[in-house]
Scaffold this active site. Sequence first.
Site, PDB file in Angstrom:
ATOM      1  N   GLY A   1       0.790  -1.224   0.000  1.00  0.00           N
ATOM      2  CA  GLY A   1       0.000   0.000   0.000  1.00  0.00           C
ATOM      3  C   GLY A   1       0.823   1.276   0.000  1.00  0.00           C
ATOM      4  O   GLY A   1       0.286   2.354  -0.237  1.00  0.00           O
TER       5      GLY A   1
ATOM      6  N   CYS B   1     -27.934  -9.973 -15.116  1.00  0.00           N
ATOM      7  CA  CYS B   1     -27.400  -9.720 -16.445  1.00  0.00           C
ATOM      8  C   CYS B   1     -28.413 -10.202 -17.489  1.00  0.00           C
ATOM      9  O   CYS B   1     -28.875 -11.346 -17.432  1.00  0.00           O
ATOM     10  CB  CYS B   1     -26.069 -10.437 -16.634  1.00  0.00           C
ATOM     11  SG  CYS B   1     -25.467 -10.404 -18.338  1.00  0.00           S
TER      12      CYS B   1
ATOM     13  N   CYS C   1     -26.577 -13.264 -19.620  1.00  0.00           N
ATOM     14  CA  CYS C   1     -26.185 -14.553 -19.040  1.00  0.00           C
ATOM     15  C   CYS C   1     -26.930 -14.854 -17.743  1.00  0.00           C
ATOM     16  O   CYS C   1     -26.778 -15.929 -17.179  1.00  0.00           O
ATOM     17  CB  CYS C   1     -24.683 -14.618 -18.803  1.00  0.00           C
ATOM     18  SG  CYS C   1     -24.136 -13.728 -17.338  1.00  0.00           S
TER      19      CYS C   1
ATOM     20  N   CYS D   1     -23.231  -7.841 -17.849  1.00  0.00           N
ATOM     21  CA  CYS D   1     -21.945  -7.960 -17.160  1.00  0.00           C
ATOM     22  C   CYS D   1     -20.924  -7.008 -17.783  1.00  0.00           C
ATOM     23  O   CYS D   1     -20.797  -6.962 -19.005  1.00  0.00           O
ATOM     24  CB  CYS D   1     -21.380  -9.371 -17.310  1.00  0.00           C
ATOM     25  SG  CYS D   1     -22.317 -10.653 -16.492  1.00  0.00           S
TER      26      CYS D   1
ATOM     27  N   CYS E   1     -19.123 -13.082 -18.772  1.00  0.00           N
ATOM     28  CA  CYS E   1     -20.444 -13.193 -19.377  1.00  0.00           C
ATOM     29  C   CYS E   1     -20.423 -14.241 -20.498  1.00  0.00           C
ATOM     30  O   CYS E   1     -21.294 -15.108 -20.572  1.00  0.00           O
ATOM     31  CB  CYS E   1     -20.862 -11.825 -19.927  1.00  0.00           C
ATOM     32  SG  CYS E   1     -22.627 -11.685 -20.246  1.00  0.00           S
TER      33      CYS E   1
HETATM   34 ZN    ZN Z   1     -23.559 -11.616 -18.090  1.00  0.00          ZN
END
Ligand code: ZN
Lengths: 211, 323
Positions: free
Chosen positions: B54, B263, B266, B288, B294
């Site tokens: 970080g 989605c 999908c 997506c 996807c």
């Molecule tokens: Zn998707």
Amino acid sequence: MTAAFETGFDTSRLATGFADPVLDAQAAFRRLLAAFSYVGRIQEVAEIAEIPAPLNAATASFCLTLADLETPLWLDGAAGRPAVAAWLRFHCGAPLADAPEGAAFAVVADPAAMPRLDRFAPGTDQYPDRSCTVVIQVEALSQGQGQGQGQTLRLQGPGIDGTLDLVVTGLPPWFAETWALNHAIYPMGVDLVLTCGRKLVALPRGTRIEG
Amino acid sequence: MTSGIGAAEPMQTTRAAIGDSDPDGADRYNYAYLDEQTKRMIRRCLLKALAVPGYQVPFGSREMPLPYGWGTGGIQVTASIIGPDDVLKVIDQGADDTTNAVSIRRFFARVAAVETTEATAEATVIQTRHRIPEQPLREGQILVYQVPQPEPLRKLEPREGETRKMHAYAEYGLMHVRLYEDIARFGRIATTYSYPVMVNGRHVMSPTPIPKFDNPKMGGNPAVQLFGAGREKRIYAVPPYTDVRSLDFEDHPFAIQRWDECCALCGAGDSYLDEVILDDRGGRMFVCSDTDHCGTRRARGHTGRLGADAATAAAAKPRGAAR
Ligand SMILES: [Zn+2]
């Protein structure tokens, strides 16, 4: 490379470095990247044909991969032989540091006699990256418990899923104590790379060590 | 898009691909474009970055054959780690087929002789802009983030010297005040991108402009996460299995975005969704953002609300410059 010529070494007698300086350095770096990512896990680098004693393949690989004219390098008494210094100057062009304090990288071939970790640069509070990475050649390095020999270090911290045991032979008796001090000044502190033959393992400053 | 490594193809001069014979060698690019000294410098920075998760390590950024904003920092990191055995995936906002992603992928296929892929599972190195893949990453994979602004405190404090001190002394009160003001104003923390995280309990870090939806994937991840900011000349890292927490408050805990819909293509109910306008009569769908995720789901027979028709329509939409 010019440094070696200027100082008049007979380069024909120098041990060779990486066979392929570009791709061998890339492959070696990936082992180092893995070592600093998967803390405490032993990585293996490729063999190097000729290495000046007493450097092992992992230490030599580390230097060839990371050291150059921007990184003063300190060698302990055991590592600081003329053949090693000449080889490092020729292949890396790294200036040699007179004292641990001024080094970006340090190579310790005799850990029993090594300076305590607070002698190496820990970086500053605003620039903790300006710290030294100390490469320590140890007698034996293995993963897990029950080897009988060696000191078991139980590791915890970033890069470790839970805890991990590392068995090391050849660290100085004061190691655990000074490591605790090193860890306590986080995010400052030195990072260690322990090497043995072709094996290496990283112990960055953020690692907690019991053992 | 007329400059850089995309359409203009300055890489015509690249005879760097290994195995190329080039008798004079004068204008050759090195393997993976960068010279060895630059790679060594970046490699040293990467190890420091992993040692202090970080913390932003300053590095001597080099000029790259593409403008800032195209991910010069990420490209320099990728160029410093990549080797001929790697399989590279490049995503831009989750998609493999934008001009930017295609160009970067071709660049490395050419200068580093690497295989490329769109499949998250097959990649060893994934360079990304603004997303973390949906498919969980595994040990050994390296995720390289392109970083436009590495400093999470920059909006609060424009002076570099001051932010450096804040990180040095872990003075992060201002960041908390800012987030709390958000709550006072909006009733919740309004920040949805670049949502700051605390790494290893010590350094506040910008996760880059990923949606906060992706923040929880950063912590305890088995993969290596490296961050390169070219213009700001900073490198930082999150090693595997590292604690990463999104900043929040007891009475206002951190929460990721949620959608009422799945989605449309999908049917995934747990992925990050982009809104897509379908027509000028207000028709729209959510799909997506991760195109590989996807596509993989659809290939396995998953279908969304708009089913096969929408899938066909999406497949027919113009793709990037290649493929
Ligand atoms: Zn998707």
